[in-house]
Design an enzyme around this catalytic site. Structure first.
Site, PDB file in Angstrom:
ATOM      1  N   SER A  45      10.625  25.774  19.419  1.00 48.16           N
ATOM      2  CA  SER A  45      10.592  25.504  17.974  1.00 48.16           C
ATOM      3  C   SER A  45      10.408  24.008  17.690  1.00 48.16           C
ATOM      4  O   SER A  45       9.404  23.431  18.085  1.00 48.16           O
ATOM      5  CB  SER A  45      11.873  26.054  17.336  1.00 48.16           C
ATOM      6  OG  SER A  45      11.763  26.148  15.942  1.00 48.16           O
ATOM      7  N   ASP A  54       7.872  36.807  14.662  1.00 53.31           N
ATOM      8  CA  ASP A  54       8.609  35.575  14.382  1.00 53.31           C
ATOM      9  C   ASP A  54       8.556  35.289  12.880  1.00 53.31           C
ATOM     10  O   ASP A  54       7.504  34.972  12.333  1.00 53.31           O
ATOM     11  CB  ASP A  54       7.994  34.410  15.170  1.00 53.31           C
ATOM     12  CG  ASP A  54       8.852  33.154  15.129  1.00 53.31           C
ATOM     13  OD1 ASP A  54       9.588  32.962  14.136  1.00 53.31           O
ATOM     14  OD2 ASP A  54       8.767  32.348  16.074  1.00 53.31           O
ATOM     15  N   HIS A  59      12.201  34.967  16.546  1.00 50.97           N
ATOM     16  CA  HIS A  59      11.986  33.536  16.753  1.00 50.97           C
ATOM     17  C   HIS A  59      12.596  33.006  18.048  1.00 50.97           C
ATOM     18  O   HIS A  59      12.127  32.004  18.573  1.00 50.97           O
ATOM     19  CB  HIS A  59      12.562  32.766  15.559  1.00 50.97           C
ATOM     20  CG  HIS A  59      12.349  31.291  15.631  1.00 50.97           C
ATOM     21  ND1 HIS A  59      11.092  30.712  15.695  1.00 50.97           N
ATOM     22  CD2 HIS A  59      13.241  30.242  15.652  1.00 50.97           C
ATOM     23  CE1 HIS A  59      11.211  29.390  15.741  1.00 50.97           C
ATOM     24  NE2 HIS A  59      12.494  29.092  15.731  1.00 50.97           N
TER      25      HIS A  59
END
Length: 379
Positions: free
Chosen positions: A221, A308, A351
């Site tokens: 991320s 996601d 995610h």
């Protein structure tokens, strides 16, 4: 006597009628009071709901302007270092609190005397000797992990990944750290240049222990943008053997515009002015992965789940397309390859749970450094 008894009966009837009348009046009064009380409660409830609605409308109207005018507010939303669902867990006790086998806690000095909390998770077969010096002498691969925003290096999905890397087929050492303002690192507000410096200092500490050819860098991320930025800052002889990007985005602007909480403003009249224009500050160019990946000099693997909801998969695909415009592509010794693997949405990885994939352990074991096999000794 008869006449007296008749009078007594009439008196009793009169008293009974009086009592019934009084009781009826009281019931009527109670009903009226109950109705008044219910009406008052209903009125208070409506006032509360109305106040909440007004507050939500004000927040909806005000937040975009605060986002536009306050860099501190933007940083708070970008780093979210104040969000930690594991507030009662102690990152200085990785074995008892997080179920990690043989993990050393240590601290790394970043710039301006900032201290970074870090872990070294040892591979499972290794004898647990946590004394400093010689801890990487087994020649096994090392994964340097750079986490995303929110929480600490002890986030449950992060710990699950460490276990896969250290105790699964990759059989690797794992070194990870917390940026400033996270976990047990110095309580300093994180900034974009600051977290990049922290990653560089942590990585260079590792280089004092291990040859970079043994290192695979893994970022998730927000950490993906940090990793691509730092790769442009370190020397060629410091580069790891590979970079794995999990749930990456193309730029901070793209990530913010497509963030779930921001989507409710898509039809806001000042959306571009408040959200898009404010992210054109040059400071955000440091995390422009779409640009930084074009300067990559090492192989890159992108992992992204189709479901996601935090960083949509199309941002990972956009980054992948940008990698094809590498500035070194015309060089004769250009050997950089970028590959992307996506995971179907019905797997439910979202995610941060790609580590649950049954084939991941084997796939990563084929990507990380493999120590040379020792020749059999003659008797």
């Amino acid at each position: 006597m008869v006449r007296h008894r008749g009078l007594s009966q009439r008196d009793d009837q009169h008293e009974s009628a009086s009592l019934l009348n009084t009781t009826s009046k009281r019931k009527n009064m109670d009903r009226k009071m109950f109705k008044k009380g219910s009406s008052r409660k209903r009125s208070i409830g409506l006032k509360i709901l109305f106040s909440i609605a007004i507050l939500l409308i004000l927040v909806y109207l005000v937040v975009p302007f605060v986002f536009k005018l306050s860099s501190n507010f933007r940083n708070a939303l970008l780093f979210m270092n104040y969000v930690n669902v594991q507030v009662f867990m102690d990152v200085t006790k990785p074995e008892s609190e997080y179920g990690l086998n043989c993990t050393r806690v240590f601290y790394i000095q970043s710039n301006n005397s900032i201290q970074l909390g870090a872990w070294h998770v040892y591979p499972k077969p290794m004898k647990c000797d946590k004394s400093e010096g010689g801890e990487f002498d087994d020649g096994k691969s090392v994964v340097f992990y750079i986490h995303g925003n929110g929480g600490t290096r002890g986030g449950s999905h992060r710990v699950d990944l460490y276990k896969l890397l250290a105790y699964g087929e990759p059989d690797s050492h794992v070194v990870t750290f917390d940026y400033r303002g996270y976990g047990d690192s110095s309580p300093v507000s994180p900034t974009i240049p600051g977290v990049i410096d922290d990653a560089i200092h942590a990585y260079r500490w590792l280089l004092t222990k291990v040859n970079p050819k043994r290192i695979t860098m893994w970022a998730h991320s927000l950490g993906t943008a940090v990793s691509l930025s730092m790769l442009r800052k370190i020397r060629d002889d410091e580069l790891p053997t590979r970079l794995i990007l999990e749930a990456p985005f193309s730029s901070v602007s793209d990530a913010v515009v497509n963030y779930p909480l921001t989507r409710i403003y898509k039809y806001y009249p000042f959306f571009d002015s408040c959200f898009v224009e404010s992210l054109k500050d040059p400071i955000y160019d440091l995390l422009n992965s779409e640009e930084n990946i074009r300067f990559a000099k090492i192989p890159i693997t992108i992992l992204h789940a189709e479901d996601d909801a935090i960083v949509p998969v199309f941002l990972g695909k956009k980054l992948f397309e940008s990698s094809k415009r590498n500035v070194f592509r015309q060089s004769q010794d250009f050997k950089v390859g970028v590959e992307m693997k996506t995971y179907e949405g019905d797997l439910g990885y979202g995610h941060k749970h790609i580590h649950r994939d049954k084939g991941l352990s084997k796939m990563i074991s084929n990507l990380v450094y493999k120590p040379p096999k020792q020749a059999p000794t003659s008797k």
